[in-house]
Design a protein around this motif. Structure first.
Motif, PDB file in Angstrom:
ATOM      1  N   VAL A   1     123.910  -2.417  20.967  1.00 32.24           N
ATOM      2  CA  VAL A   1     123.993  -3.430  19.624  1.00 32.24           C
ATOM      3  C   VAL A   1     124.338  -2.726  18.419  1.00 32.24           C
ATOM      4  N   CYS A   2     124.705  -1.639  18.312  1.00 33.34           N
ATOM      5  CA  CYS A   2     125.247  -0.922  17.171  1.00 33.34           C
ATOM      6  C   CYS A   2     123.950  -0.622  16.375  1.00 33.34           C
ATOM      7  N   LYS A   3     122.736  -0.451  16.893  1.00 34.01           N
ATOM      8  CA  LYS A   3     121.783  -0.223  16.135  1.00 34.01           C
ATOM      9  C   LYS A   3     121.057   1.115  16.682  1.00 34.01           C
ATOM     10  N   PRO A   4     121.006   1.893  15.293  1.00 35.36           N
ATOM     11  CA  PRO A   4     120.360   3.251  15.692  1.00 35.36           C
ATOM     12  C   PRO A   4     119.040   3.300  16.543  1.00 35.36           C
ATOM     13  N   GLU A   5     118.166   2.467  16.256  1.00 34.77           N
ATOM     14  CA  GLU A   5     116.889   2.476  16.894  1.00 34.77           C
ATOM     15  C   GLU A   5     117.053   2.064  18.353  1.00 34.77           C
ATOM     16  N   ILE A   6     117.821   1.238  18.581  1.00 39.84           N
ATOM     17  CA  ILE A   6     118.041   0.820  20.089  1.00 39.84           C
ATOM     18  C   ILE A   6     118.943   2.025  20.791  1.00 39.84           C
ATOM     19  N   ALA A   7     119.882   2.583  19.980  1.00 41.97           N
ATOM     20  CA  ALA A   7     120.799   3.663  20.615  1.00 41.97           C
ATOM     21  C   ALA A   7     120.050   4.759  21.258  1.00 41.97           C
ATOM     22  N   THR A   8     118.743   5.055  20.703  1.00 36.73           N
ATOM     23  CA  THR A   8     118.077   6.243  21.035  1.00 36.73           C
ATOM     24  C   THR A   8     117.641   6.010  22.594  1.00 36.73           C
ATOM     25  N   ASN A   9     117.232   4.742  22.877  1.00 37.02           N
ATOM     26  CA  ASN A   9     116.665   4.173  24.174  1.00 37.02           C
ATOM     27  C   ASN A   9     117.749   4.149  24.843  1.00 37.02           C
ATOM     28  N   THR A  10     119.127   3.705  24.498  1.00 36.68           N
ATOM     29  CA  THR A  10     120.195   3.646  25.279  1.00 36.68           C
ATOM     30  C   THR A  10     120.782   5.041  25.797  1.00 36.68           C
ATOM     31  N   ALA A  11     120.422   5.979  25.069  1.00 36.85           N
ATOM     32  CA  ALA A  11     120.758   7.286  25.273  1.00 36.85           C
ATOM     33  C   ALA A  11     119.846   7.957  26.351  1.00 36.85           C
ATOM     34  N   THR A  12     118.553   7.574  26.170  1.00 37.65           N
ATOM     35  CA  THR A  12     117.577   8.248  27.093  1.00 37.65           C
ATOM     36  C   THR A  12     117.916   7.557  28.459  1.00 37.65           C
ATOM     37  N   LYS A  13     118.101   6.408  28.435  1.00 37.79           N
ATOM     38  CA  LYS A  13     118.528   5.471  29.662  1.00 37.79           C
ATOM     39  C   LYS A  13     119.588   6.063  30.433  1.00 37.79           C
ATOM     40  N   LEU A  14     120.470   6.734  29.427  1.00 35.94           N
ATOM     41  CA  LEU A  14     121.889   7.094  30.135  1.00 35.94           C
ATOM     42  C   LEU A  14     121.615   8.544  30.755  1.00 35.94           C
ATOM     43  N   VAL A  15     120.773   9.323  30.143  1.00 32.99           N
ATOM     44  CA  VAL A  15     120.370  10.552  30.687  1.00 32.99           C
ATOM     45  C   VAL A  15     119.583  10.569  31.731  1.00 32.99           C
ATOM     46  N   SER A  16     118.603   9.426  31.741  1.00 28.90           N
ATOM     47  CA  SER A  16     117.447   9.400  32.916  1.00 28.90           C
ATOM     48  C   SER A  16     118.439   9.012  34.215  1.00 28.90           C
ATOM     49  N   ASP A  17     119.561   8.316  34.013  1.00 32.53           N
ATOM     50  CA  ASP A  17     120.251   7.722  35.137  1.00 32.53           C
ATOM     51  C   ASP A  17     121.257   8.687  35.613  1.00 32.53           C
ATOM     52  N   GLY A  18     121.211   9.905  34.908  1.00 34.50           N
ATOM     53  CA  GLY A  18     122.228  10.779  35.257  1.00 34.50           C
ATOM     54  C   GLY A  18     123.631  10.804  35.095  1.00 34.50           C
ATOM     55  N   ALA A  19     123.955  10.476  34.199  1.00 35.01           N
ATOM     56  CA  ALA A  19     125.306  10.592  33.452  1.00 35.01           C
ATOM     57  C   ALA A  19     125.728  11.961  33.094  1.00 35.01           C
ATOM     58  N   HIS A  20     127.023  12.271  33.560  1.00 33.80           N
ATOM     59  CA  HIS A  20     127.642  13.349  33.378  1.00 33.80           C
ATOM     60  C   HIS A  20     128.142  13.588  31.939  1.00 33.80           C
ATOM     61  N   VAL A  21     128.860  12.714  31.534  1.00 38.02           N
ATOM     62  CA  VAL A  21     129.345  12.533  30.321  1.00 38.02           C
ATOM     63  C   VAL A  21     129.325  11.194  29.655  1.00 38.02           C
ATOM     64  N   VAL A  22     129.459  11.019  28.388  1.00 35.33           N
ATOM     65  CA  VAL A  22     129.217   9.706  27.788  1.00 35.33           C
ATOM     66  C   VAL A  22     130.415   9.474  26.876  1.00 35.33           C
ATOM     67  N   ILE A  23     130.826   8.183  27.079  1.00 37.76           N
ATOM     68  CA  ILE A  23     132.137   7.562  26.264  1.00 37.76           C
ATOM     69  C   ILE A  23     131.332   6.864  25.283  1.00 37.76           C
ATOM     70  N   GLY A  24     131.109   7.061  23.982  1.00 34.71           N
ATOM     71  CA  GLY A  24     130.449   6.261  23.032  1.00 34.71           C
ATOM     72  C   GLY A  24     129.797   7.311  22.049  1.00 34.71           C
ATOM     73  N   HIS A  25     128.918   6.767  21.046  1.00 30.31           N
ATOM     74  CA  HIS A  25     128.653   5.142  20.940  1.00 30.31           C
ATOM     75  C   HIS A  25     129.902   4.526  19.859  1.00 30.31           C
ATOM     76  N   ILE A  26     129.720   3.398  19.662  1.00 30.59           N
ATOM     77  CA  ILE A  26     130.917   2.874  19.075  1.00 30.59           C
ATOM     78  C   ILE A  26     130.728   2.964  17.240  1.00 30.59           C
ATOM     79  N   CYS A  27     129.395   2.790  16.863  1.00 27.70           N
ATOM     80  CA  CYS A  27     129.253   2.803  15.555  1.00 27.70           C
ATOM     81  C   CYS A  27     128.717   4.024  14.986  1.00 27.70           C
ATOM     82  N   SER A  28     128.896   4.329  13.722  1.00 25.99           N
ATOM     83  CA  SER A  28     128.543   5.899  13.401  1.00 25.99           C
ATOM     84  C   SER A  28     127.151   6.009  13.199  1.00 25.99           C
TER      85      SER A  28
END
Lengths: 302, 378
Positions: free
Chosen positions: B82-109
């Motif tokens: 949602v372009c929100k820094p506080e949610i982006a940390t959760n998003t990142a943790t989720k991707l890491v725990s799901d085993g992503a090898h690379v990430v495309i993102g995020h959108i907002c600085s």
């Protein structure tokens, strides 16, 4: 001290001041006679510039030479702007002549917004190139890097217009009628002055001057859009107040003082603070001379 | 009961961590997982959705044509921040725990910055199609970060490099219109010039937009003895300043930005516009990959692509190519491949510098020649 630089700034300020003065004359005349700040005046100036642009393009297409284009385009712009000034007064100010003073002021602001948007819709919101109608004079070539022909012509026109206006008001019949109307409108009416005609004439002359300003300034700057009247109008209004609103030489002096202040502030301090200096000066002058540099302070009769 | 609950949660967290980390090593056997993070809902969704679509198109094509990379299928993990820094940390943790090898993102600085630390700790290469904040690459805090968009200061960088190196200017006047855009660029330009040893800023001034004339500023430029002007702002002020300079017989180069690279500028300034330099986005309209990408998007989604679509398409292509070249999803391998291998993308042929900015993406210098902006070859 670098005198050449000083001199360049002086001339630059003089040109800028003359630009303000040409527009300020219209403000000050109308204020002098009916005590109305005609906010639509800047828009009349803008309409003058647009009319001249259209006329100049048509005339150039017809294959006329430069001088004829300049003269004819100016004449068309003057007639057109004068007609606008006349009409604006009849529509927006005349019905409110007996109303409290705030009403025509609001009406003037409304007229200004209306005219701006009218030109925006009827023409364009883009900036348009304005041809340099003022020819480069050959004998000016050696000093062209200091002052251009267009700048000289703007300065001279302002001086001539100021002198002619002063003569008109001092020595002609209509000038006398104007002074009478300014002093006491109902008394002037009682002694047979056609006040409505005097006011209309004032608007026509003021608007014609704005058109002259529009042609000269647009041709000097080289571009116009529907918004130029607003900023020029605000600055010219400031100049008129500075010099003493209602006074013809005051408007010119006010324009010059404002132009020089801005030019020297930019030249010796920083252009970031150009407007700060200009308006600080306005405040200081109004503290010491509330009626402006050349304004007469009138005592209200109770 | 309460204490027992805590122990359970801790145990679960440990388990997730262990499997999360070991998952990275083990995934060499499974599919290659590409995380896609950005705003996919909320009022900034229109910035994030095109990236999801671009990644989908690239991955589908790769899976169909080559069966993925080295026989391993590619999978997308799409997560919303949602372009929100506080949610982006959760998003990142989720991707890491799901085993992503690379990430495309995020959108907002802002969201990108918040998430980057987490990816960096896990050594995950992250590539944004749209985060333009200069510090993301320049601070050096995030060696795992790359982007396929030029940073905010790229125009100023190009202007200064061009002025100093191509044109050999030494004394520059930097002028701006006091607005966010113009002043921002001018500040970067000033800083870049001051960082150079053999050049200086002889004048730094803001002008008032809409003023009737700029002769005083022009006189000041002349007095400063500058051999070039860099202007940050838009075309109405630029054309007035250029016209007054030329009328005062000053023919020093005038270099400006995307706000001036506009045909209205040429129309208004006319003959005085000739020779003026301006930076603008590189022309991608003739790039065959860009044309193909847009066609694919229209065929699948029935409409024109949205914001940052081509940037995201390029990011997906660059990442897949790097994994392919490296032969694994190993961090060091991908990093090396990104920084050494050129890859053909919709934005041109690109690779990345050691800071993570794309070389070959961004702005070109244009010059007005015969009434038209012409892209100058480097």
């Amino acid at each position: 001290m670098d005198w050449e630089y000083f001199f360049e700034l002086l001339l630059g300020g003089l040109t800028r001041g003359s630009i303000y003065a040409l527009i300020a004359l219209g403000y000050t005349m109308v204020y002098g006679i009916i005590e109305l700040i005609n906010f639509a005046h800047g828009e009349i100036y803008m309409i003058g510039a647009f009319t001249a642009l259209i006329a100049a393009n048509v005339l150039t297409m017809l294959g006329m030479n430069e001088l004829a284009v300049l003269v004819l385009a100016s004449v068309v712009a003057i007639l057109y702007s004068a007609a606008y000034g006349f009409t604006v007064e009849k529509i927006a100010y005349k019905p409110l002549r007996q109303a409290p003073r705030l009403s025509p002021l609001i009406s003037a602001i409304g007229m200004s917004i209306f005219l701006q948007n009218y030109v925006l819709l009827a023409q364009t919101s883009d900036f348009l190139p304005f041809p340099s109608l003022i020819p480069e004079l050959e004998f000016m070539e050696p000093i062209a890097h200091i002052i251009s022909s267009a700048e000289v012509i703007i300065i001279l026109t302002t001086a001539v217009v100021m002198i002619l206006l002063t003569l008109l008001i001092k020595y002609t019949r209509i000038g006398k009628a104007m002074r009478a109307t300014a002093q006491d409108r109902s008394m002037a009416m009682l002694v047979g002055v056609n006040v409505n005609r005097v006011i209309s004439t004032t608007f026509v002359i003021g608007s014609a001057l704005a058109a002259v300003g529009g042609v000269l300034i647009a041709s000097h700057i080289g571009m116009i859009n529907f918004y130029i009247g607003f900023i020029a109008g605000i600055k010219a209004f400031t100049a008129a107040v500075l010099g003493g609103i209602g006074s013809i030489p005051g408007a010119v002096l006010g324009g010059m003082v404002l132009g020089w202040t801005e030019s020297f502030a930019t030249g010796y301090v920083s252009s970031d603070y150009e407007d700060v200096f200009a308006f600080a000066l306005l405040v200081i002058i109004l503290i010491f001379r509330p009626a402006g540099i050349l304004g007469r302070s009138t005592t209200q009769k109770v | 009961m309460n204490r027992f609950g805590n122990v359970l949660i801790t145990a679960a967290a440990v388990l997730v961590l262990v499997f999360g980390v070991s998952g990275m090593a083990a995934a060499q056997e499974g599919p290659i997982k590409v995380g896609v993070a950005g705003a996919h809902s909320g009022d900034l969704a229109s910035y994030g959705i095109p990236t999801v679509r671009a990644a989908t198109l690239v991955v589908e094509e790769r899976n169909e044509q080559f069966g993925g990379i080295d026989g391993k299928k590619i999978e997308l993990l799409v997560e919303d921040d949602v372009c929100k820094p506080e949610i982006a940390t959760n998003t990142a943790t989720k991707l890491v725990s799901d085993g992503a090898h690379v990430v495309i993102g995020h959108i907002c600085s802002g969201a990108t910055k918040a998430a980057l630390g987490i990816y960096n700790d896990q050594k995950l290469v992250t590539m944004s199609p749209s985060a333009t904040n200069p510090a993301l690459t320049q601070s050096g805090d995030y060696p795992n970060f790359y982007r396929t968009i030029a940073s905010d200061d790229a125009q100023a960088r190009l202007q200064v490099d061009y002025a100093l190196k191509e044109m050999g200017l030494k004394k520059l006047a930097v002028i701006h219109d006091k607005g966010d855009y113009g002043k921002g660029l001018a500040e970067f330009a000033k800083k870049f010039i001051e960082d150079e040893e053999n050049a200086e800023v002889v004048l730094y001034e803001g002008v008032t937009p809409g003023a009737v004339d700029y002769s005083a500023v022009v006189q000041k430029v002349k007095r400063s003895d500058a051999d070039g002007v860099i202007f940050g702002g838009y075309h109405p002020e630029a054309s007035k300043i250029v016209m007054q300079m030329r009328k005062k017989k000053m023919d020093i180069p005038f270099i400006s930005d995307d706000g001036v690279k506009d045909d209205t500028f040429i129309k208004v300034a006319g003959e005085y516009a000739e020779g003026v330099y301006a930076t603008g986005p590189r022309d991608t309209s003739k790039n065959p990959i860009a044309k193909k990408a847009v066609e694919q998007h229209k065929a699948k989604y029935g409409e024109d692509p949205g914001a940052f679509f081509l940037n995201a398409y390029a990011a997906a292509m660059a990442l897949l190519n790097a994994i392919d070249v490296a032969g694994s999803t190993d961090y060091d391998g991908i990093t090396k491949a990104l920084q050494s291998e050129f890859v053909a993308t919709p934005l041109g042929i690109i690779r990345f510098d050691e800071r993570g900015d794309a070389i070959g993406i961004g702005f070109s210098m244009y010059q007005v020649q015969n009434g038209k902006y012409v892209e100058l070859e480097e």
